[in-house]
Design a protein around this motif. Sequence first.
Motif, PDB file in Angstrom:
ATOM      1  N   ASN A   1      -8.522 -14.099   5.841  1.00  0.00           N
ATOM      2  CA  ASN A   1      -7.297 -13.319   6.057  1.00  0.00           C
ATOM      3  C   ASN A   1      -6.661 -13.075   4.692  1.00  0.00           C
ATOM      4  N   CYS A   2      -5.558 -12.364   4.698  1.00  0.00           N
ATOM      5  CA  CYS A   2      -4.947 -11.985   3.417  1.00  0.00           C
ATOM      6  C   CYS A   2      -4.551 -13.207   2.585  1.00  0.00           C
TER       7      CYS A   2
ATOM      8  N   CYS B   1     -12.895  -4.773   3.462  1.00  0.00           N
ATOM      9  CA  CYS B   1     -11.986  -5.886   3.717  1.00  0.00           C
ATOM     10  C   CYS B   1     -12.751  -6.978   4.463  1.00  0.00           C
ATOM     11  N   PRO B   2     -12.863  -8.170   3.898  1.00  0.00           N
ATOM     12  CA  PRO B   2     -13.668  -9.216   4.528  1.00  0.00           C
ATOM     13  C   PRO B   2     -13.110  -9.702   5.855  1.00  0.00           C
ATOM     14  N   ALA B   3     -11.833  -9.480   6.090  1.00  0.00           N
ATOM     15  CA  ALA B   3     -11.243  -9.908   7.362  1.00  0.00           C
ATOM     16  C   ALA B   3     -11.761  -9.074   8.528  1.00  0.00           C
TER      17      ALA B   3
ATOM     18  N   ILE C   1     -11.171  -1.204  -2.300  1.00  0.00           N
ATOM     19  CA  ILE C   1     -11.271  -1.925  -1.030  1.00  0.00           C
ATOM     20  C   ILE C   1     -11.330  -0.921   0.122  1.00  0.00           C
TER      21      ILE C   1
ATOM     22  N   PHE D   1     -11.418  -0.004   4.275  1.00  0.00           N
ATOM     23  CA  PHE D   1     -11.017  -0.401   5.630  1.00  0.00           C
ATOM     24  C   PHE D   1     -11.667   0.579   6.599  1.00  0.00           C
TER      25      PHE D   1
ATOM     26  N   CYS E   1      -7.796 -14.455   1.059  1.00  0.00           N
ATOM     27  CA  CYS E   1      -8.611 -13.418   0.420  1.00  0.00           C
ATOM     28  C   CYS E   1      -7.923 -12.904  -0.849  1.00  0.00           C
ATOM     29  N   LYS E   2      -6.748 -12.371  -0.665  1.00  0.00           N
ATOM     30  CA  LYS E   2      -5.881 -11.928  -1.771  1.00  0.00           C
ATOM     31  C   LYS E   2      -6.398 -10.733  -2.562  1.00  0.00           C
ATOM     32  N   LEU E   3      -7.484 -10.128  -2.130  1.00  0.00           N
ATOM     33  CA  LEU E   3      -8.042  -9.031  -2.932  1.00  0.00           C
ATOM     34  C   LEU E   3      -7.025  -7.916  -3.156  1.00  0.00           C
ATOM     35  N   CYS E   4      -6.259  -7.617  -2.124  1.00  0.00           N
ATOM     36  CA  CYS E   4      -5.311  -6.512  -2.248  1.00  0.00           C
ATOM     37  C   CYS E   4      -4.162  -6.825  -3.208  1.00  0.00           C
TER      38      CYS E   4
ATOM     39  N   LYS F   1      -5.720  -2.432   7.583  1.00  0.00           N
ATOM     40  CA  LYS F   1      -5.220  -3.466   6.689  1.00  0.00           C
ATOM     41  C   LYS F   1      -3.893  -4.004   7.168  1.00  0.00           C
TER      42      LYS F   1
ATOM     43  N   TYR G   1       0.872  -1.184   0.000  1.00  0.00           N
ATOM     44  CA  TYR G   1       0.000   0.000   0.000  1.00  0.00           C
ATOM     45  C   TYR G   1       0.903   1.225   0.000  1.00  0.00           C
TER      46      TYR G   1
HETATM   47  S1  SF4 Z   1      -6.041  -9.035   1.096  1.00  0.00           S
HETATM   48 FE1  SF4 Z   1      -6.782  -6.953   1.583  1.00  0.00          FE
HETATM   49  S2  SF4 Z   1      -9.010  -7.133   1.605  1.00  0.00           S
HETATM   50 FE2  SF4 Z   1      -8.183  -9.205   1.763  1.00  0.00          FE
HETATM   51  S3  SF4 Z   1      -8.029  -9.656   3.968  1.00  0.00           S
HETATM   52 FE3  SF4 Z   1      -6.045  -8.816   3.341  1.00  0.00          FE
HETATM   53  S4  SF4 Z   1      -6.194  -6.598   3.764  1.00  0.00           S
HETATM   54 FE4  SF4 Z   1      -8.311  -7.424   3.725  1.00  0.00          FE
END
Ligand code: SF4
Length: 173
Positions: free
Chosen positions: A139-140, A129-131, A155, A157, A143-146, A164, A61
């Motif tokens: 978790n990341c 962020c689903p977490a 996304i 927060f 999830c991997k969205l970021c 995050k 980020y």
């Molecule tokens: S990848 Fe991003 S959206 Fe997904 S859990 Fe981690 S911080 Fe949250």
Amino acid sequence: MSEGGRGGSFAELLEKIKAFPKNQLWRHNQAGDLPGEGSRIDAKMLSELVEANRGRKGFTYSHKPLTTANATLIAYANRNGFTVNVSANTLLDADKVALRHPDLPICVVVPEGTPRRTTTPAGREVRLCPAERKGSGINCANCKLCSKATRSYIIGFTVHGTSKKNYAAAVAQ
Ligand code: SF4
């Protein structure tokens, strides 16, 4: 998921990244930003990170201001497999960033109580962020969205306490 950027020299960080297996998801700099003095991104160091990451799935980020030089470098990293999410402070700010830099993945801080799916004032999709959902088991690492540089949504927060960075740290340890 692994992480890079905590302590050690930059050269050591590059070696650590290069030692990750192909397709390894890893997160750069739990508490920092892209390399560079002050608001400037160091082009050489960023390109070294991008090259070390080739074939792997690093993400990070950045709060650095989106000057022309910085935005060009961030776009270059995103095009080359190292995902740099640019951080916006408000939904309105996220719209401004998206308008000027439609090619960059964006994260935004939202007020507590914001629904899991919302939109910016201009109608851009925002997914929280689903977490952040207690007991979600997300978790990341799963999830991997970021890490998705070409995603079409922003996304979010929530402001309160849980950033995050905390989620990322929780899965990296
Ligand atoms: S990848 Fe991003 S959206 Fe997904 S859990 Fe981690 S911080 Fe949250």
